[in-house]
Enzyme design. Structure first.
Site, short mmCIF file in Angstrom:
data_model
loop_
_atom_site.label_atom_id
_atom_site.label_comp_id
_atom_site.label_asym_id
_atom_site.label_seq_id
_atom_site.Cartn_x
_atom_site.Cartn_y
_atom_site.Cartn_z
N THR A 200 0.81 -1.22 0.00
CA THR A 200 0.00 0.00 0.00
C THR A 200 0.85 1.27 0.00
O THR A 200 0.40 2.31 -0.49
CB THR A 200 -0.98 0.03 1.19
OG1 THR A 200 -0.26 0.12 2.42
CG2 THR A 200 -1.87 -1.20 1.19
N ILE A 246 -3.18 5.07 -1.31
CA ILE A 246 -4.56 4.62 -1.09
C ILE A 246 -4.52 3.27 -0.36
O ILE A 246 -4.83 2.23 -0.94
CB ILE A 246 -5.36 4.56 -2.41
CG1 ILE A 246 -4.63 3.74 -3.49
CG2 ILE A 246 -5.62 5.97 -2.93
CD1 ILE A 246 -5.51 3.44 -4.70
N HIS A 247 -4.19 3.33 0.93
CA HIS A 247 -4.04 2.11 1.72
C HIS A 247 -5.30 1.23 1.65
O HIS A 247 -5.26 0.10 1.17
CB HIS A 247 -3.77 2.47 3.19
CG HIS A 247 -2.47 3.13 3.45
ND1 HIS A 247 -1.26 2.50 3.27
CD2 HIS A 247 -2.17 4.37 3.92
CE1 HIS A 247 -0.28 3.31 3.60
NE2 HIS A 247 -0.81 4.45 4.00
N ASP A 248 -6.40 1.74 2.20
CA ASP A 248 -7.60 0.92 2.33
C ASP A 248 -8.23 0.53 1.00
O ASP A 248 -8.66 -0.62 0.82
CB ASP A 248 -8.62 1.63 3.22
CG ASP A 248 -8.16 1.73 4.67
OD1 ASP A 248 -7.18 1.06 5.03
OD2 ASP A 248 -8.78 2.49 5.44
#
Length: 340
Positions: A200, A246-248
């Site tokens: 991520t 944009i981790h999630d």
């Protein structure tokens, strides 16, 4: 000629709705192949109650008041609760103005909701978990057969081959409830994807991605612009870049498009002992040999590399499509008043 029907993936989102959880909600709402069945919230970026109200407010903006939002675990299984206000602001949404006249479910917990849905729709549901894994662990305690009832789960969490962000060794979602993560990783799911910092932190939005989102005039687009602006402000200080990863949303995209990633099938354990390394995700990455002892847990799919072009294009397309379907144009987003 009849139009080909779209096969829709039935998703339950378990989240601690802060900035990138909000981007995940926007992205999922823009996917015609996704049916967002329910949202459950957990302690993490903010309290579970605040996260539920954030989720409901975001969904209202997106015109998705049909999606039930349920408050989940308010604290971890075995340690004090901690929040991430320095990243996501005191309210989890960076204090942006948004319509908060919303209602959330309080008659059932997020874990109970998940179990109830899984029993009603065996083999049909998938889970995207973008916060600490307390709700999922509690659901496993309620229904030990949950891994067989769920088609798959994708978790944003962990740091297997890279440093952590909460501590040098542990990623925040795992560090906020290591015992819960340990239960989830050892449960033996049909499919379990771990989208950790290993991948991520490579998903920084590029200038072209930011420009494409900045050009949007839909309520969903304007909300995404504000959220990305707040998230980027934090990363400009900590990383010196005017953008954000944009981790999630990456966990959501890899569930829908596994072909966008490369994976190691590894048994993952979580460090539970007190001390510096508590919450670290430890993967057995040794190659299989005939006389090697069996791993303590079934292997899961740990994402190790991404097709970034396709993944970021997918994300932008989802944001662009959000709220544009008939009957889902969303509610007007209040404009932020400038102090100039």
């Amino acid at each position: 000629m009849t139009e080909t029907a779209i096969t829709r993936r039935r998703i339950v989102l378990d989240c601690d709705t802060g900035l990138d959880d909000t981007l995940t909600l926007i992205f999922l709402s823009g996917r015609p192949d996704v049916e967002l069945v329910a949202v459950g919230t957990v302690h993490g970026n903010v309290s579970a109650v605040q996260g539920a109200h954030n989720s409901a407010a975001v969904l209202k903006t997106l015109g998705r008041t049909d999606v039930p939002v349920t408050v989940g675990a308010r604290h971890p299984l075995a340690q004090p609760v901690q929040y991430s206000a320095k990243v996501h602001g005191s309210d989890g949404l960076g204090e942006i103005p948004i319509d908060r006249e919303v209602r959330v479910r309080t008659d059932i917990s997020a874990a109970e909701q998940l179990v109830q849905l899984a029993r009603q729709h065996p083999g049909e549901l998938e889970i995207i978990a973008t916060g600490p894994l307390t709700n999922i662990a509690l659901a496993l305690m309620i229904e030990p057969e949950l891994p067989n009832l769920i088609a798959g789960i994708s978790v944003m969490g962990g740091a297997v081959t890279v440093p952590g962000n909460n501590t040098p060794w542990a990623e925040s979602n795992i560090k906020h409830d290591p015992e819960a993560a340990s239960l989830v990783f050892s449960a033996g799911w049909r499919r379990c994807v771990l989208a950790g910092l290993d991948v991520t932190l490579t998903t920084w939005l590029r200038s072209a991605d930011l420009a494409a989102i900045d050009a949007l005039t839909t309520p969903a687009g304007r909300l995404a612009q504000q959220i990305i602006g707040k998230f980027s402000a934090y990363f400009s200080v900590t990383y010196g870049r005017q953008s954000c990863p944009i981790h999630d949303p990456t966990a959501a995209i890899l569930l829908l498009h596994p072909e966008y990633g490369e994976y190691g099938r590894w048994s993952v354990q979580v460090e539970l002992a007190p001390g510096l390394t508590r919450g670290a995700t430890l993967a057995d990455r040794r190659p299989f040999v005939a006389d090697k002892p069996a791993p303590p847990h079934p292997p899961i799919e740990v994402a190790t590399r991404l097709d970034l072009d396709r993944l970021l294009e997918c994300f932008v397309a989802g944001i662009r499509a959000a709220g544009t379907a008939p009957g889902q144009q969303g509610q007007p987003l209040e404009k932020e008043v400038s102090g100039d």
